[in-house]
Design an enzyme around this catalytic site. Structure first.
Site, mmCIF file in Angstrom:
data_model
loop_
_atom_site.group_PDB
_atom_site.id
_atom_site.type_symbol
_atom_site.label_atom_id
_atom_site.label_comp_id
_atom_site.label_asym_id
_atom_site.label_seq_id
_atom_site.Cartn_x
_atom_site.Cartn_y
_atom_site.Cartn_z
ATOM 1 N N CYS A 251 4.282 -3.985 -2.873
ATOM 2 C CA CYS A 251 4.947 -3.291 -1.765
ATOM 3 C C CYS A 251 6.441 -3.442 -1.967
ATOM 4 O O CYS A 251 6.981 -4.545 -1.835
ATOM 5 C CB CYS A 251 4.505 -3.873 -0.427
ATOM 6 S SG CYS A 251 5.322 -3.106 0.999
ATOM 7 N N ASN B 71 4.036 -4.259 8.953
ATOM 8 C CA ASN B 71 3.600 -4.758 7.655
ATOM 9 C C ASN B 71 3.701 -6.277 7.656
ATOM 10 O O ASN B 71 4.672 -6.847 8.164
ATOM 11 C CB ASN B 71 4.483 -4.184 6.545
ATOM 12 C CG ASN B 71 4.413 -2.673 6.481
ATOM 13 O OD1 ASN B 71 3.442 -2.107 6.016
ATOM 14 N ND2 ASN B 71 5.453 -2.004 6.968
ATOM 15 N N HIS C 230 8.791 -4.931 8.904
ATOM 16 C CA HIS C 230 8.102 -5.999 8.189
ATOM 17 C C HIS C 230 8.217 -7.326 8.939
ATOM 18 O O HIS C 230 9.243 -7.639 9.536
ATOM 19 C CB HIS C 230 8.692 -6.190 6.786
ATOM 20 C CG HIS C 230 8.273 -5.129 5.827
ATOM 21 N ND1 HIS C 230 7.171 -5.262 5.009
ATOM 22 C CD2 HIS C 230 8.801 -3.907 5.572
ATOM 23 C CE1 HIS C 230 7.045 -4.162 4.273
ATOM 24 N NE2 HIS C 230 8.021 -3.329 4.608
ATOM 25 N N ASN D 101 0.429 -0.155 -6.848
ATOM 26 C CA ASN D 101 0.471 0.512 -5.543
ATOM 27 C C ASN D 101 0.471 2.011 -5.857
ATOM 28 O O ASN D 101 1.443 2.532 -6.395
ATOM 29 C CB ASN D 101 1.725 0.083 -4.809
ATOM 30 C CG ASN D 101 1.886 0.658 -3.423
ATOM 31 O OD1 ASN D 101 2.992 0.645 -2.893
ATOM 32 N ND2 ASN D 101 0.834 1.148 -2.799
ATOM 33 N N GLN E 29 -1.197 5.687 -0.701
ATOM 34 C CA GLN E 29 -0.379 6.615 0.077
ATOM 35 C C GLN E 29 -0.362 7.996 -0.581
ATOM 36 O O GLN E 29 -0.487 8.111 -1.809
ATOM 37 C CB GLN E 29 1.083 6.125 0.187
ATOM 38 C CG GLN E 29 1.325 4.997 1.163
ATOM 39 C CD GLN E 29 1.300 3.638 0.515
ATOM 40 O OE1 GLN E 29 1.365 3.519 -0.704
ATOM 41 N NE2 GLN E 29 1.212 2.599 1.325
ATOM 42 N N CYS F 233 8.756 3.940 1.649
ATOM 43 C CA CYS F 233 7.904 3.266 0.660
ATOM 44 C C CYS F 233 8.733 3.065 -0.601
ATOM 45 O O CYS F 233 9.074 4.038 -1.284
ATOM 46 C CB CYS F 233 6.652 4.081 0.367
ATOM 47 S SG CYS F 233 5.564 3.308 -0.863
ATOM 48 N N GLU G 218 -0.342 -4.086 4.078
ATOM 49 C CA GLU G 218 0.463 -2.935 4.465
ATOM 50 C C GLU G 218 -0.149 -2.209 5.654
ATOM 51 O O GLU G 218 -1.354 -1.938 5.681
ATOM 52 C CB GLU G 218 0.614 -1.961 3.296
ATOM 53 C CG GLU G 218 1.528 -2.480 2.194
ATOM 54 C CD GLU G 218 2.014 -1.360 1.296
ATOM 55 O OE1 GLU G 218 2.515 -0.350 1.827
ATOM 56 O OE2 GLU G 218 1.884 -1.501 0.065
ATOM 57 N N ARG G 219 0.700 -1.903 6.589
ATOM 58 C CA ARG G 219 0.315 -1.137 7.770
ATOM 59 C C ARG G 219 -0.327 0.181 7.345
ATOM 60 O O ARG G 219 0.274 0.990 6.648
ATOM 61 C CB ARG G 219 1.578 -0.871 8.607
ATOM 62 C CG ARG G 219 1.431 0.013 9.800
ATOM 63 C CD ARG G 219 2.774 0.295 10.464
ATOM 64 N NE ARG G 219 3.735 0.916 9.549
ATOM 65 C CZ ARG G 219 4.884 1.469 9.952
ATOM 66 N NH1 ARG G 219 5.229 1.442 11.232
ATOM 67 N NH2 ARG G 219 5.703 2.022 9.082
ATOM 68 N N ASN H 191 7.963 1.526 -3.543
ATOM 69 C CA ASN H 191 7.279 1.842 -4.798
ATOM 70 C C ASN H 191 7.188 3.344 -5.008
ATOM 71 O O ASN H 191 7.336 3.846 -6.123
ATOM 72 C CB ASN H 191 5.881 1.221 -4.816
ATOM 73 C CG ASN H 191 5.927 -0.283 -5.003
ATOM 74 O OD1 ASN H 191 6.805 -0.814 -5.664
ATOM 75 N ND2 ASN H 191 4.976 -0.974 -4.398
ATOM 76 N N THR I 53 9.080 -2.144 -0.184
ATOM 77 C CA THR I 53 9.836 -2.498 1.020
ATOM 78 C C THR I 53 9.524 -3.926 1.445
ATOM 79 O O THR I 53 10.399 -4.639 1.955
ATOM 80 C CB THR I 53 9.541 -1.519 2.167
ATOM 81 O OG1 THR I 53 8.133 -1.462 2.404
ATOM 82 C CG2 THR I 53 10.080 -0.130 1.854
ATOM 83 N N GLY I 54 8.275 -4.374 1.217
ATOM 84 C CA GLY I 54 7.930 -5.762 1.529
ATOM 85 C C GLY I 54 8.716 -6.740 0.677
ATOM 86 O O GLY I 54 9.169 -7.785 1.170
ATOM 87 N N ASN J 178 11.172 0.632 7.096
ATOM 88 C CA ASN J 178 9.952 0.444 7.881
ATOM 89 C C ASN J 178 9.866 -1.031 8.286
ATOM 90 O O ASN J 178 10.587 -1.880 7.755
ATOM 91 C CB ASN J 178 8.708 0.927 7.121
ATOM 92 C CG ASN J 178 8.520 0.229 5.791
ATOM 93 O OD1 ASN J 178 9.269 -0.677 5.441
ATOM 94 N ND2 ASN J 178 7.538 0.646 5.028
#
Length: 271
Positions: free
Chosen positions: A211, A184, A153, A13, A47, A76, A202-203, A78, A213-214, A151
């Site tokens: 990801c 996401n 998910h 990522n 990003q 984020c 990812e959005r 990562n 946060t995922g 964020n």
């Protein structure tokens, strides 16, 4: 104006990091962000990460995240590990999704991602419903968990996450009116009490190799459903992250991050 950058990644990522802590950067418009992120005519990234001075004495720096589509997002995971590697020390970081704590660790970093939120207003959803298992479906994907970890998910637990046509259905779910700020999309398969396989749409960035946060949201969703223990390895296409949801309700994420290369560009070329 020539602007230096650092290209970094966490499990594939990837990010273009712009450091504005000591000298203010020009405002990054959405069109300029899209041009920088373009993999054929720009630098190329999922990003753009912008570092700025801390907003107050309780933080060490500010981290802003702009997706490849030009939209700014809250968090984020990562990128947080990449920033820890870049600055080389523990720090409290202000993000739009809340304060996180980062610390370099071996070839990567550990990040305290804070406390997950489950209220429908915090996701946010367009209207109230049970976020533990939303009574909704898109084709064969049904009853996801909705979790905000800085964020938003959505997590679907499926028999085989690799069999889901995420590149087709991901953007449809992301833009569904149920999610006023988009979302996401995670599809996960529980392998054992301590291991999950995961793919993420990812959005604003699309399919990514990892990801952070995922991975956090998926681990928390699986723990809430009793599918895994509170410490779990989340295996993504780009590699694995270690997630612990502690008794204090805070999420700790550990994993690798690396610098790819450094360079510079003329701001006017992308403005």
């Amino acid at each position: 104006m020539r602007v230096p950058f650092v290209k970094m990644h966490g499990l594939g990522n990837d990010f273009v990091v712009l450091d504005g802590r000591e000298g203010a950067l020009p405002t990054l418009a959405a069109d300029a962000a899209r041009r920088i992120a373009d993999r054929r005519t720009g630098i190329g990234c999922d990003q753009i990460v912008i570092l700025e001075p801390a907003p107050d004495a309780n933080h060490d720096l500010t981290m802003r995240i702009v997706n490849a589509d030009g939209g700014e997002v809250e968090a984020c995971g990562n990128a947080a590990r990449a920033v820890a590697r870049l600055i080389g020390r523990a720090a409290r970081v202000w993000t739009r999704g809340g304060t996180i704590t980062v610390a370099p660790e071996g070839s990567g970093a550990q990040v305290d991602m804070g406390v997950p939120r489950f209220d429908w207003e915090a996701i946010p959803l367009a209207y109230a419903m049970d976020t533990g298992a939303l009574p909704v479906a898109w084709e064969d994907l049904a009853n996801p968990a909705a979790i905000n970890v800085g964020n938003p998910h959505l997590v679907f637990f499926v028999a085989d996450c690799d069999a889901v046509p995420l590149e087709r259905i991901g953007p449809l779910i992301e833009a569904d009116p149920l999610f006023p700020e988009r979302i996401n999309v995670n599809v996960a398969s529980v392998v054992a009490r301590d291991r999950i396989r995961l793919r993420v749409w990812e959005r604003g960035a699309g399919l990514t190799r990892a990801c952070g946060t995922g991975a956090c949201a998926t681990a928390v969703g699986a723990i809430r459903r009793g599918l895994v223990d509170r410490a779990v390895t989340v295996a993504l296409p780009g590699g694995a992250l270690e997630i612990v949801w502690g008794a204090d309700n805070r999420i700790a994420m550990s994993g690798p991050a690396a610098e790819s290369f450094r360079g510079g560009f003329e701001w006017e070329a992308f403005a």
